[in-house]
Design an enzyme around this catalytic site. Structure first.
Site, mmCIF file in Angstrom:
data_model
loop_
_atom_site.group_PDB
_atom_site.id
_atom_site.type_symbol
_atom_site.label_atom_id
_atom_site.label_comp_id
_atom_site.label_asym_id
_atom_site.label_seq_id
_atom_site.Cartn_x
_atom_site.Cartn_y
_atom_site.Cartn_z
ATOM 1 N N PRO A 235 0.850 -1.201 0.000
ATOM 2 C CA PRO A 235 0.000 0.000 0.000
ATOM 3 C C PRO A 235 0.884 1.248 0.000
ATOM 4 C CG PRO A 235 0.065 -0.979 2.185
ATOM 5 C CD PRO A 235 0.807 -1.914 1.281
ATOM 6 N N ASP A 414 5.893 3.114 1.737
ATOM 7 C CA ASP A 414 5.111 1.932 2.104
ATOM 8 C C ASP A 414 4.317 2.295 3.351
ATOM 9 O OD1 ASP A 414 4.140 -0.475 3.044
ATOM 10 O OD2 ASP A 414 6.018 -1.575 2.763
ATOM 11 N N HIS A 415 2.984 2.383 3.216
ATOM 12 C CA HIS A 415 2.146 2.854 4.324
ATOM 13 C C HIS A 415 2.157 1.880 5.499
ATOM 14 C CE1 HIS A 415 -0.460 5.490 6.281
ATOM 15 N NE2 HIS A 415 -1.366 5.709 5.343
ATOM 16 N N ARG A 416 2.593 0.653 5.285
ATOM 17 C CA ARG A 416 2.687 -0.292 6.396
ATOM 18 C C ARG A 416 3.821 0.087 7.344
ATOM 19 N NH1 ARG A 416 3.536 -5.688 3.094
ATOM 20 N NH2 ARG A 416 5.142 -4.280 2.283
#
Length: 442
Positions: A235, A414-416
């Protein structure tokens, strides 16, 4: 018997193509001697022999491809080598060379002959596509000069050969209805155009308007696979800011003037951006990170070292060599490292160490006039910086309208691993460094 297997030369490598052998069958090989060159998805690398012995069998000739771990040659093997088992995925030349036996001793009388086209086509380094086209057009590949790695025959070589043959045939066989000595219109068009789309065998014409298919280079194939996986599984979001780099441009001009006076290499704006990015990563370790899935659950790795990858576009595809410990290098050191890595990338001589260990990537299209773009995260890295061109634009400074130098910067994350506030704080620090560039060179 010592088996030589296809090594893993990069973290993304699944198979390798042998561009050349440095030793011949029957020759003595010593440990540490360069034995062959292997083309991976990123570079052409030399591979040394780990043990000494006599090279008795080559199972994958130059131009052949083998998967990692597949046996490609044998040292000190028996005269007759019978290898029935092949790893999954064995292809082409390896299958043809799995049963080897010494040639029978010559006897009286003429030596038997073999059909030249099939044997020579198989022995000549060429891709499976080129071999198939050569068979369809009845071309002996030993008569085609290869321009690919290690003399490998690529499609454009075959097309050029067919064009020359068509031109020669037209000049040798004039139209029987008259005394004309020039090629027929279709053949003349083929000769004028050079390498074009291969026509249908026996059709009498060559259609140059159709698409021309080329095998996908290993580097581009791996790039496609990794970026497809990135956009499908990671994501991602991006944040963008514009930096006033007027002082940065002036500082670079002064630095380059001083370096030229000392007969030293100058630095580029990209070198300054790489150095500034490294300093910003040191200040924001949460961006210098990786989101990694483990059997017991995902973990967030915060890297102690700041290793900045620099995207380099080459004629063989996109590669990302790594400037290790970029935060500890002076700007001149960053320049020397990036210049050396870029040269090695274009020559396909990057080592494994030069391509591994990246924790962040800088992709700069500013030199091509691109003002703004969004780059795709390169896992397992958590972020990538897209750098646009420096442009002149109007700005209000101290209540007055003036002309300043501006640069657009976009960070994709990377939104994680990184949230919006963390990405924004990193970008804020980077902009501040570029707008106060003495902190970058201090």
């Amino acid at each position: 018997m010592i088996e030589i297997r296809m090594p893993r030369l990069s973290d993304t490598m699944e198979e390798g193509t042998i561009t050349s052998w440095a030793a011949e069958v029957g020759s003595q090989v010593t440990a540490g001697q360069v034995l062959l060159e292997v083309e991976t998805d990123k570079a052409v690398m030399e591979q040394e022999a780990f043990e000494s012995g006599t090279l008795t069998h080559v199972l994958v000739p130059a131009g052949g491809t083998a998967r990692i771990g597949e046996v490609i040659a044998v040292l000190d093997g028996p005269e007759v080598l019978d290898r029935q088992e092949q790893p999954a995925g064995a292809t082409g030349p390896t299958t043809a060379a799995t049963h080897l036996a010494p040639a029978p001793a010559p006897g009286p009388g003429p030596a038997p002959t073999e059909p030249r086209t099939s044997s020579s086509t198989t022995a000549t380094p060429a891709s499976p596509l080129v071999r198939r086209l050569a068979r369809e057009h009845g071309v002996d590949l030993t008569h085609v000069t290869g321009t690919g790695p290690g003399g490998r025959v690529v499609r454009r070589d075959l097309e050029s050969h067919l064009s020359r043959a068509a031109e020669a045939g037209a000049q040798t066989h004039p139209d029987r209805t008259g005394p004309a000595t020039h090629p027929a219109p279709a053949d003349r068009h083929t000769a004028d155009q050079g390498a074009g789309h291969l026509g249908t065998a026996g059709s009498g014409t060559t259609d140059l308007r159709g698409p021309v298919e080329h095998p996908v280079a290993p580097a581009r194939r791996v790039t496609a696979e990794r970026l497809t996986a990135s956009t499908s599984t990671v994501p991602q979001f991006s944040v963008t800011a514009t930096a006033d780099v007027t002082e940065l441009v002036r500082l670079r001009t002064r630095l380059c003037d001083g370096l030229r006076d000392g007969d030293r290499a100058t630095v580029s704006l990209n070198d300054l951006v790489v150095r500034a990015s490294a300093l910003a990563l040191r200040a924001h370790p949460e961006v210098n990170a990786s989101y990694v899935d483990r059997p017991g659950g995902p973990v967030l790795q915060l890297h102690a070292r700041v290793n900045v990858g620099v995207a380099v576009a080459t004629e063989h595809g996109l590669v990302v060599p790594v400037v290790h410990d970029a935060d500890r290098l002076a700007v001149s050191g960053v320049h020397e490292t990036v210049a050396s890595l870029a040269a090695a990338a274009h020559e396909r001589r990057l080592s494994v160490e030069q391509m591994q260990g990246g924790t962040f990537t800088v992709s700069n299209l500013g030199m091509l006039g691109v003002e703004h773009f969004r780059a795709i995260v390169n896992p397992p890295e958590a972020a990538i910086l897209a750098v646009g061109a420096v442009r002149r634009e109007a700005a209000v400074l101290d209540g007055e309208v003036t002309v300043r130098d501006a640069m657009t910067l976009t960070v994709s994350v990377d939104h994680r691993a990184v949230d919006g506030a963390g990405a924004a704080r990193f970008l804020q620090t980077l902009v501040r460094l570029l707008e106060h560039p003495w902190a970058v060179v201090a």
